[in-house]
Write a protein that holds these residues in place. Sequence first.
Motif, PDB file in Angstrom:
ATOM      1  N   LYS A  42       0.817  -1.220   0.000  1.00 24.58           N
ATOM      2  CA  LYS A  42       0.000   0.000   0.000  1.00 24.58           C
ATOM      3  C   LYS A  42       0.848   1.268   0.000  1.00 24.58           C
ATOM      4  CE  LYS A  42      -1.141   0.420   4.930  1.00 24.58           C
ATOM      5  NZ  LYS A  42      -2.259   0.451   5.877  1.00 24.58           N
ATOM      6  N   GLN A  43       2.159   1.098  -0.184  1.00 28.03           N
ATOM      7  CA  GLN A  43       3.067   2.233  -0.341  1.00 28.03           C
ATOM      8  C   GLN A  43       4.011   1.971  -1.493  1.00 28.03           C
ATOM      9  OE1 GLN A  43       5.189   3.178   3.297  1.00 28.03           O
ATOM     10  NE2 GLN A  43       4.348   5.235   3.188  1.00 28.03           N
ATOM     11  N   CYS A  44       4.285   3.015  -2.273  1.00 28.08           N
ATOM     12  CA  CYS A  44       5.264   2.920  -3.356  1.00 28.08           C
ATOM     13  C   CYS A  44       6.674   3.028  -2.775  1.00 28.08           C
ATOM     14  CB  CYS A  44       5.061   4.047  -4.366  1.00 28.08           C
ATOM     15  SG  CYS A  44       3.518   3.933  -5.282  1.00 28.08           S
ATOM     16  N   LYS A  45       7.648   2.584  -3.534  1.00 30.98           N
ATOM     17  CA  LYS A  45       9.049   2.700  -3.107  1.00 30.98           C
ATOM     18  C   LYS A  45       9.460   4.166  -2.962  1.00 30.98           C
ATOM     19  CE  LYS A  45      10.162  -1.693  -3.300  1.00 30.98           C
ATOM     20  NZ  LYS A  45      10.397  -2.465  -2.137  1.00 30.98           N
ATOM     21  N   SER A  46       8.785   5.055  -3.683  1.00 32.87           N
ATOM     22  CA  SER A  46       9.095   6.485  -3.599  1.00 32.87           C
ATOM     23  C   SER A  46       8.568   7.105  -2.305  1.00 32.87           C
ATOM     24  CB  SER A  46       8.516   7.221  -4.803  1.00 32.87           C
ATOM     25  OG  SER A  46       7.106   7.113  -4.805  1.00 32.87           O
ATOM     26  N   GLY A  47       7.748   6.343  -1.552  1.00 35.44           N
ATOM     27  CA  GLY A  47       7.204   6.851  -0.302  1.00 35.44           C
ATOM     28  C   GLY A  47       5.757   7.285  -0.395  1.00 35.44           C
ATOM     29  N   ALA A  48       5.197   7.335  -1.608  1.00 33.15           N
ATOM     30  CA  ALA A  48       3.803   7.734  -1.788  1.00 33.15           C
ATOM     31  C   ALA A  48       2.879   6.642  -1.244  1.00 33.15           C
ATOM     32  CB  ALA A  48       3.506   7.979  -3.263  1.00 33.15           C
ATOM     33  N   THR A  49       1.819   7.068  -0.549  1.00 35.05           N
ATOM     34  CA  THR A  49       0.836   6.131  -0.005  1.00 35.05           C
ATOM     35  C   THR A  49      -0.278   5.934  -1.026  1.00 35.05           C
ATOM     36  OG1 THR A  49       1.317   6.904   2.229  1.00 35.05           O
ATOM     37  CG2 THR A  49      -0.739   5.709   1.920  1.00 35.05           C
ATOM     38  N   ILE A  50      -0.675   4.689  -1.220  1.00 35.45           N
ATOM     39  CA  ILE A  50      -1.718   4.371  -2.180  1.00 35.45           C
ATOM     40  C   ILE A  50      -3.046   4.285  -1.433  1.00 35.45           C
ATOM     41  CG2 ILE A  50      -2.563   2.661  -3.830  1.00 35.45           C
ATOM     42  CD1 ILE A  50       0.377   1.909  -4.316  1.00 35.45           C
ATOM     43  N   THR A  51      -4.035   4.998  -1.953  1.00 33.00           N
ATOM     44  CA  THR A  51      -5.387   4.957  -1.393  1.00 33.00           C
ATOM     45  C   THR A  51      -6.351   4.644  -2.522  1.00 33.00           C
ATOM     46  OG1 THR A  51      -5.661   7.335  -1.734  1.00 33.00           O
ATOM     47  CG2 THR A  51      -4.867   6.631   0.432  1.00 33.00           C
ATOM     48  N   ILE A  52      -7.615   4.378  -2.138  1.00 30.32           N
ATOM     49  CA  ILE A  52      -8.654   4.128  -3.140  1.00 30.32           C
ATOM     50  C   ILE A  52      -9.574   5.330  -3.158  1.00 30.32           C
ATOM     51  CG2 ILE A  52     -10.598   2.670  -3.769  1.00 30.32           C
ATOM     52  CD1 ILE A  52      -9.094   0.313  -2.561  1.00 30.32           C
ATOM     53  N   ASN A  53      -9.757   5.888  -4.367  1.00 31.22           N
ATOM     54  CA  ASN A  53     -10.600   7.067  -4.537  1.00 31.22           C
ATOM     55  C   ASN A  53     -11.541   6.785  -5.710  1.00 31.22           C
ATOM     56  OD1 ASN A  53     -11.721   9.576  -4.475  1.00 31.22           O
ATOM     57  ND2 ASN A  53      -9.882  10.676  -5.136  1.00 31.22           N
ATOM     58  N   ASN A  54     -12.844   6.760  -5.462  1.00 29.35           N
ATOM     59  CA  ASN A  54     -13.854   6.467  -6.476  1.00 29.35           C
ATOM     60  C   ASN A  54     -13.582   5.140  -7.185  1.00 29.35           C
ATOM     61  OD1 ASN A  54     -15.272   8.865  -5.983  1.00 29.35           O
ATOM     62  ND2 ASN A  54     -13.975  10.004  -7.422  1.00 29.35           N
ATOM     63  N   GLY A  55     -13.152   4.152  -6.432  1.00 31.80           N
ATOM     64  CA  GLY A  55     -12.935   2.822  -6.983  1.00 31.80           C
ATOM     65  C   GLY A  55     -11.635   2.636  -7.748  1.00 31.80           C
ATOM     66  N   GLU A  56     -10.746   3.620  -7.686  1.00 37.14           N
ATOM     67  CA  GLU A  56      -9.458   3.511  -8.373  1.00 37.14           C
ATOM     68  C   GLU A  56      -8.314   3.784  -7.400  1.00 37.14           C
ATOM     69  OE1 GLU A  56      -9.137   5.945 -11.815  1.00 37.14           O
ATOM     70  OE2 GLU A  56     -10.811   4.993 -12.844  1.00 37.14           O
ATOM     71  N   ALA A  57      -7.182   3.130  -7.663  1.00 36.95           N
ATOM     72  CA  ALA A  57      -6.001   3.332  -6.833  1.00 36.95           C
ATOM     73  C   ALA A  57      -5.353   4.664  -7.199  1.00 36.95           C
ATOM     74  CB  ALA A  57      -5.020   2.192  -7.022  1.00 36.95           C
ATOM     75  N   VAL A  58      -4.976   5.422  -6.166  1.00 35.17           N
ATOM     76  CA  VAL A  58      -4.350   6.729  -6.356  1.00 35.17           C
ATOM     77  C   VAL A  58      -3.156   6.830  -5.399  1.00 35.17           C
ATOM     78  CG1 VAL A  58      -4.701   9.231  -6.233  1.00 35.17           C
ATOM     79  CG2 VAL A  58      -6.591   7.754  -6.916  1.00 35.17           C
ATOM     80  N   ALA A  59      -2.038   7.344  -5.911  1.00 36.95           N
ATOM     81  CA  ALA A  59      -0.856   7.546  -5.059  1.00 36.95           C
ATOM     82  C   ALA A  59      -0.844   8.988  -4.564  1.00 36.95           C
ATOM     83  CB  ALA A  59       0.413   7.241  -5.841  1.00 36.95           C
ATOM     84  N   ASN A  60      -0.688   9.150  -3.255  1.00 39.61           N
ATOM     85  CA  ASN A  60      -0.633  10.492  -2.648  1.00 39.61           C
ATOM     86  C   ASN A  60       0.751  10.739  -2.089  1.00 39.61           C
ATOM     87  OD1 ASN A  60      -3.379  10.865  -3.158  1.00 39.61           O
ATOM     88  ND2 ASN A  60      -3.898   9.799  -1.282  1.00 39.61           N
TER      89      ASN A  60
END
Length: 108
Positions: free
Chosen positions: A90-108
């Motif tokens: 649920k986290q990218c190697k770059s440090g971005a956290t992945i969440t679900i927004n409107n049924g799609e994965a989004v990196a924050n």
Amino acid sequence: MNRMNRLKNKLNKEAFTLIEMLLVLLIISLLLILIIPNIAKQSSHIQNTGCDAQLKMIDSQIEAYSLKFNKKPNSIDDLITEGYIKENQKQCKSGATITINNGEAVAN
């Protein structure tokens, strides 16, 4: 004595001079100075590409979850609980956290 002179001449011909050694070190230093910034740029590009690939993988797991439960997951933790992804995904190697927004994965 003649033998000693031949030995000195032979040693002098096979050795590098200080100037030659400094030139080689200068060339190696210049190559390193040119190469290191490019490697750093490529590293961030690779991390971003890896994060994009991870987002696509999580999107496919969202679809699999949706097919099984006839609804989209509320959060990324739903995917972890049901075993679709692992906790460390649920986290990218770059440090971005992945969440679900409107049924799609989004990196924050």
